[in-house]
Design a protein around this motif. Structure first.
Motif: not given
Lengths: 115, 120
Positions: B97-120
């Motif tokens: 989880r993104t949290r504070t430590t003495t080194m600063g903030f940690t553990d930023t998020q890596y995103f996937g490319p996404g899924t585009r959902l179409t609803v008919l």
């Protein structure tokens, strides 16, 4: 309700110019901020971050400025290139329960770089 | 090599027909997130898993569920998709989880490319 067909703010620049993208955040208790770049059809990519105890941070060709008084964040891109064309989001992180930090994304700005 | 993989990249479903979106990661990260991103809007966090601990955002509709059978995989289930659920669905991971430590903030998020959902 949700707005359909909402248009993103757009910034158009010439290649080589400097770009400044602005973001107003909402939570005065937010103490960590990230700028993301999202290219068409891709997920957001981390660009640069800043803690609330700083007012400026520099990376390679990018600078983030933080003004906590007016809850304003900006991203400066030097010598903008066509590959910088994308949507840019700021995200603010707050920890309402004192535990893990959860991001809230800003609206986004579309940067268009003309060759 | 792709680190956060989402399948399929494009999904079409019918109104009311259950659909499942898939996310996998090769990073061995503890935290996995699901976001909904509608056209020209910012990503909105739906929920996240910290290991096996499920954390739902307060305004996420009951129509959205998630499963995480193991560290590598996380699924988004939409039980009865409505037209308003058409969107890009983004999966993200972070080591912790993104949290504070003495080194600063940690553990930023890596995103996937996404899924585009179409609803008919």
């Amino acid at each position: 309700g949700e707005s359909v067909g909402l248009h993103l703010p757009t910034l158009s620049v010439q290649e080589g110019d400097n770009s400044i993208i602005n973001c107003a955040y909402s939570n005065s208790a937010s103490d960590y901020f990230i700028w993301y770049k999202q290219e068409s059809g891709k997920g957001p990519q981390f660009i640069i971050d800043i803690r609330s105890n700083m007012d400026k941070r520099q990376g390679q060709r990018v600078t983030v400025l933080l003004n906590k008084t007016v809850k304003h964040l900006s991203l400066q891109i030097a010598a903008t290139q066509p590959g910088d064309s994308a949507v840019y989001f700021c995200a603010e992180f707050s920890s309402p329960s004192g535990g893990s930090y959860i991001p809230t994304f800003g609206r986004g700005t579309s940067l268009i770089v003309h060759p | 090599d792709a680190m956060v993989i989402q399948n399929p990249r494009y999904q079409v479903t019918q109104f009311g027909k259950p659909v499942t979106l898939s996310c996998s990661q090769t990073l061995n990260h503890n935290v996995m997130y699901w976001y909904q991103q509608k056209s020209s809007q910012a990503p909105k966090l739906l929920f996240h898993y910290y290991d096996k601990d499920f954390n739902n955002e307060a305004d996420t509709p009951d129509n959205f569920q998630s499963r995480r059978p193991n560290t590598s995989f996380c699924f988004l289930d939409i039980r009865s998709p409505g037209l308003g659920d058409a969107a890009m669905y983004l999966c993200a991971t972070s080591r912790d989880r993104t949290r504070t430590t003495t080194m600063g903030f940690t553990d930023t998020q890596y995103f996937g490319p996404g899924t585009r959902l179409t609803v008919l």
